[in-house]
Each structure stands twice: as C-alpha cells, then as structure tokens.
Design a protein around this motif. Structure first.
Motif, PDB file in Angstrom:
ATOM      1  N   LEU A   1      -8.553  -2.987  -2.624  1.00  0.00           N
ATOM      2  CA  LEU A   1      -9.537  -3.871  -2.015  1.00  0.00           C
ATOM      3  C   LEU A   1     -10.613  -3.099  -1.260  1.00  0.00           C
ATOM      4  O   LEU A   1     -11.669  -3.643  -0.952  1.00  0.00           O
ATOM      5  N   GLU A   2     -10.355  -1.811  -0.971  1.00  0.00           N
ATOM      6  CA  GLU A   2     -11.324  -1.012  -0.236  1.00  0.00           C
ATOM      7  C   GLU A   2     -12.347  -0.332  -1.151  1.00  0.00           C
ATOM      8  O   GLU A   2     -13.290   0.296  -0.670  1.00  0.00           O
TER       9      GLU A   2
ATOM     10  N   THR B   1      -9.812 -10.251  -3.311  1.00  0.00           N
ATOM     11  CA  THR B   1      -8.904 -11.147  -2.582  1.00  0.00           C
ATOM     12  C   THR B   1      -9.039 -12.590  -3.030  1.00  0.00           C
ATOM     13  O   THR B   1      -8.102 -13.380  -2.908  1.00  0.00           O
TER      14      THR B   1
ATOM     15  N   THR C   1      -6.153   6.285  -3.910  1.00  0.00           N
ATOM     16  CA  THR C   1      -6.632   4.978  -3.453  1.00  0.00           C
ATOM     17  C   THR C   1      -5.565   4.342  -2.575  1.00  0.00           C
ATOM     18  O   THR C   1      -4.452   4.072  -3.039  1.00  0.00           O
ATOM     19  N   THR C   2      -5.875   4.121  -1.314  1.00  0.00           N
ATOM     20  CA  THR C   2      -4.900   3.521  -0.401  1.00  0.00           C
ATOM     21  C   THR C   2      -4.787   2.018  -0.620  1.00  0.00           C
ATOM     22  O   THR C   2      -3.708   1.443  -0.536  1.00  0.00           O
ATOM     23  N   SER C   3      -5.935   1.389  -0.901  1.00  0.00           N
ATOM     24  CA  SER C   3      -5.939  -0.049  -1.172  1.00  0.00           C
ATOM     25  C   SER C   3      -7.053  -0.364  -2.164  1.00  0.00           C
ATOM     26  O   SER C   3      -8.210  -0.012  -1.928  1.00  0.00           O
TER      27      SER C   3
ATOM     28  N   LYS D   1      -3.645  -1.287 -12.074  1.00  0.00           N
ATOM     29  CA  LYS D   1      -3.149  -0.282 -11.131  1.00  0.00           C
ATOM     30  C   LYS D   1      -3.081   1.102 -11.754  1.00  0.00           C
ATOM     31  O   LYS D   1      -3.264   2.109 -11.062  1.00  0.00           O
TER      32      LYS D   1
ATOM     33  N   LYS E   1     -14.764  -1.121  -8.509  1.00  0.00           N
ATOM     34  CA  LYS E   1     -13.878  -2.163  -9.021  1.00  0.00           C
ATOM     35  C   LYS E   1     -14.262  -2.551 -10.440  1.00  0.00           C
ATOM     36  O   LYS E   1     -13.406  -2.721 -11.313  1.00  0.00           O
TER      37      LYS E   1
END
Length: 236
Positions: free
Chosen positions: A138-139, A208, A134-136, A127, A145
């Motif tokens: 995973l996006e 995920t 970055t809002t998420s 993190k 990544k």
C-alpha cells in the motif's frame, strides 16, 4: 507428438519466435510489410516466417482490401487454437472441468469456495511481483502499483493493456488472452466469476478500496475482456 515437433521446430528460429511475440502484443492484425519493417528483413523473408507460424496454427490469415487501391493485403493475427507442449501428454483442462463440476455439485458452498480461492490466487500472484524490500504494497506509488499489475497480468498470460485517467482514480484494464477460455466455454458463468475474483484479488493487494466493474467479455463475442477499476484518492 508430430504436431509438437512441428511447433518446436517453428519456434526454434529466434526471429520467428520474436515475430510471434510481436503479434501477440499487437492485439490485432499485422501485414507482411509491418513485420519486414519492424524486424529489418526483406518482405519475402517476413512472409516465410508468417507462413511457417500459420502452418502450425499459431497464426491465421485472410486477404482484405486496404481501401487505398492496388492489390488486397494478406493480414495475419493470432489463432484461437490453444498451443500446448507436454512431454508426455497431459490433460489439465479435463482435470479443471472435473474440479469445477465437483465444486458446483456442492451448491452455494462450492461456489463461494471457488471465488475465495480465485481471489487468493490473484493476491498471491501480485505478491510475487512486488519490488524487493517492500514493507507494505500500500506504500508503493500509483505508478509502481500499476507496474506490478502489468507484470503480474503478463505473467498470467493475459496479454494486458493498462491505462488510467488524469487524476488516477480510474484504471482501464483490458485482457486480450484468457488462459481459461476453453474451460469457460463449457462453464461460462462460474469460470468468468472465478476469474473476476482472481482479478479483484490482484487489485486489493495494492489498493485499500477498489470497485472493479466488467465492461466487456470475450466469451460474448467481444475482442477482449475489459474492466474499469474505480479507486478513491484516499486508497492510493
């Protein structure tokens, strides 16, 4: 204190420091000529820098035949010795051993707490390396990544290498330096399992669904700790 002063003196030279960084990223042996070519310096100067690093046990060397005839070459690589600088002296390895033995004395509850804590620290490390705004996680794109994982692993001192297959469903992850190696030598199973949980935490922030599988472990004599991360397309 004398050894500490020697190390700081050796690393005070920018070229020598950069040569050491170069060797750490090679994950193997280097020759005097390779260093000379990479840093645009005379081989005698390269040999002097390498010898200085060897004098303080940051590098080790041995003479090997090249298979091309002529004289054997002297090859340099990272030493397994731990280089630590503390003012004044501190012994965190002892503290880590005490903490591990205490948790182990609690049985399954203690082991579970170690693994959960290791996973949490892995998550927190990733993190800290996320792009701003970055809002998420995973996006992020797969490439983003992977870059986050590289940055976090480098920050943790793993000297990592990452590769992936064409369809991006498998990440090949190698660690050439284990920051916990000295503690793992005394508490192999528990430390390696906690480290595995740490790595799993790193991946789960970004994907995920991920299945992390250990392939090699340097504590069993391998050159690195290597893992395969299996990632379904639906979790990217």
């Amino acid at each position: 204190m004398e050894q500490t002063l020697k190390i700081t003196n050796v690393l005070s030279d920018p070229t020598r420091f950069n040569i050491y960084q170069f060797v750490t990223k090679r994950h193997g042996e280097v020759t005097v000529q390779e260093i000379a070519d990479s840093f645009n310096i005379h081989p005698n100067v390269a040999r002097l820098h390498l010898s200085k690093l060897e004098d303080v046990n940051m590098l080790i060397s041995e003479t090997k035949k090249t298979g091309k005839g002529g004289r054997p070459s002297r090859l340099y690589k990272l030493s397994d010795d731990v280089i630590e600088l503390h003012f004044p002296a501190r012994d965190y390895k002892l503290l880590a051993s005490i903490a591990i033995q205490t948790m182990m004395s609690l049985g399954n509850v203690g082991e579970k707490a170690l693994f959960e804590t290791g996973k949490k620290f892995g998550e927190e490390l990733v993190k800290t390396q996320l792009p701003h705004q970055t809002t998420s996680p995973l996006e992020l794109t797969f490439e983003q990544k992977l870059n986050v994982l590289k940055e976090a692993s480098t920050m943790a001192g793993f000297y990592p290498e990452f590769n992936h297959n064409i369809d991006k469903t498998k990440i090949f992850f190698q660690i050439y330096n284990c920051p916990f190696k000295e503690i793992a030598a005394r508490h192999n199973d528990i430390v390696c399992s906690t480290h595995f949980a740490f790595l799993k935490g790193m991946f789960t922030v970004l994907f995920t669904d991920v299945d992390l599988v250990e392939q090699e472990n340097m504590m069993t004599g391998c050159n690195s700790c290597s893992y395969h991360a299996f990632i379904p397309l639906t979790s990217q």
